[in-house]
Design an enzyme around this catalytic site. Structure first.
Site, short mmCIF file in Angstrom:
data_model
loop_
_atom_site.label_atom_id
_atom_site.label_comp_id
_atom_site.label_asym_id
_atom_site.label_seq_id
_atom_site.Cartn_x
_atom_site.Cartn_y
_atom_site.Cartn_z
N LYS A 55 0.84 -1.26 0.06
CA LYS A 55 -0.05 -0.14 -0.16
C LYS A 55 0.65 1.24 -0.01
O LYS A 55 0.64 2.29 -0.80
CB LYS A 55 -0.83 0.02 1.16
CG LYS A 55 -2.20 -0.74 1.27
CD LYS A 55 -2.66 -1.09 2.53
CE LYS A 55 -3.94 -2.21 2.43
NZ LYS A 55 -4.52 -2.37 3.64
N GLN A 99 -5.07 -1.22 9.60
CA GLN A 99 -4.92 -2.63 9.16
C GLN A 99 -5.82 -3.44 10.12
O GLN A 99 -5.39 -3.65 11.32
CB GLN A 99 -3.32 -2.87 8.80
CG GLN A 99 -3.10 -4.58 8.08
CD GLN A 99 -3.94 -4.32 6.97
OE1 GLN A 99 -3.81 -3.57 6.02
NE2 GLN A 99 -4.57 -5.40 6.62
N ASP A 122 -11.31 2.67 3.74
CA ASP A 122 -11.61 1.44 3.71
C ASP A 122 -13.06 1.21 3.75
O ASP A 122 -13.53 0.11 3.23
CB ASP A 122 -11.01 0.68 4.93
CG ASP A 122 -9.82 -0.23 4.67
OD1 ASP A 122 -9.54 -0.60 3.45
OD2 ASP A 122 -9.24 -0.62 5.57
#
Ligand code: NAD
Length: 295
Positions: A55, A99, A122
């Site tokens: 990422k 995460q 997200d």
């Protein structure tokens, strides 16, 4: 292998990234800001480390700003919430990604709800999930967006198709079903308690498998000519003590019947990060009050 068209996720992801790089450069020159993504990793889960590294790399390669926060596994919930608060307030940060999975002492739902919905790249905040399901503009989870973009490579208009989503998670199954409804599919969400899953799946013009069970979807589950999008990523033992990645679909078998199919690796996986970068540009434009470029 059969006649199915192989939908190339690597190629489409590269196209999306190229458009994002152009958009990011434009935003800098025309509007004076660089979209910025903060990625927070707690602990040392090896899969998460690999994912977070990719990422960061792709964020920088597309000309965006990357802010890294790596915290030890024993980090207290309060400490992580305080970091989220700081990132929420930081004007250079347009997207925040925490995460998952998080260590046991931290309540993941609490952390996700603390992220400013405007920076929730997200798309896991209940505000964005609600906006998606009520058809309002939202930040939409990355893997579902990538999966639908891949399906549209094979069938540009999904209107009226029978779609079967296998899996009902908040991360993949439910949001992908919402997106398919928006595309005017007739959507069935199947899951671990579904009766006669092969029979249900066999009805589908479009199958999206997001289960986490290696090669569960077999040849005779697929309607001839169907489009098959395989979200699963499963590591299995291979010859010589090595391991390899397979999806939730038995690829070689399914490819004999399907009209189009995504491979694993090289299908949905590469699209996920590309869509994260896309969400970061979308969030940055909304926060800075400028029109979203075509990405
Ligand atoms: P999850 O474990 O949260 O959900 C799995 C779902 O599958 C559940 O809703 C469950 O009801 C259903 N299920 C389990 N066993 C079943 C069975 N025997 N028959 C029918 N349904 C069954 O998983 P998730 O987070 O949604 O991820 C699913 C898969 O997608 C995993 O392999 C994961 O690694 C992969 N994934 C890939 C990406 C990517 O970037 N490509 C992103 C997220 C998840």
């Amino acid at each position: 292998m059969g006649d199915a068209r192989i939908i190339d996720g690597k190629a489409l992801a590269a196209e999306v990234r190229a458009r994002i790089a152009v958009a990011a450069a434009d935003l800098k020159t025309k509007h004076g800001f660089t979209p910025g993504l903060a990625v927070v990793l707690v602990g040392e889960n090896p899969a998460s480390q690999v994912y977070v590294r990719s990422k960061k790399k792709q964020t920088v390669e597309t000309g965006m700003a990357s802010f890294d926060h790596t915290l030890p596994a024993e980090t207290a919930e309060e400490e992580l919430l305080a970091l989220v608060d700081r990132l929420n307030a930081d004007p250079e940060v347009h997207g925040i990604l925490v995460q998952l999975p998080l260590p046991d002492q931290i309540d993941a739902d609490k952390v996700l709800e603390r992220i400013d919905p405007a920076k929730d790249v997200d798309g896991f905040h209940p505000m964005n999930a609600g906006r998606l399901s009520t058809g309002q503009p939202a930040l939409v989870p990355c893997t579902p967006v990538g999966s639908v973009l891949l399906a549209k490579q094979a069938r540009p208009d999904l209107t009226g198709l029978e779609a079967v989503v296998i899996g009902r998670s908040n991360i993949v199954g439910k949001p992908v079903a919402q997106l398919l409804l928006q595309e005017n599919c007739t959507v069935t969400i199947a899951h671990s308690r579904t009766r006669d899953l092969p029979g249900v799946t066999r009805r589908a013009d479009l199958v999206i498998a997001a289960v986490g069970r290696p090669e569960m979807v077999r040849r005779d589950w697929i309607k001839p000519g169907a489009t098959v999008i395989d979200v699963g990523i499963n590591r299995i033992e291979a010859d010589g003590g090595k391991s390899r990645l397979v999806g939730d679909v038995a690829f070689d078998e399914a490819a004999e019947v399907a009209g189009a199919i995504t491979p694993v690796p090289g299908g949905v996986g590469p699209m996920t990060i590309a869509c994260l970068l896309r969400n970061t540009v979308q969030a940055a434009c909304a926060i800075e009050g400028v029109a979203l470029p075509e990405v």
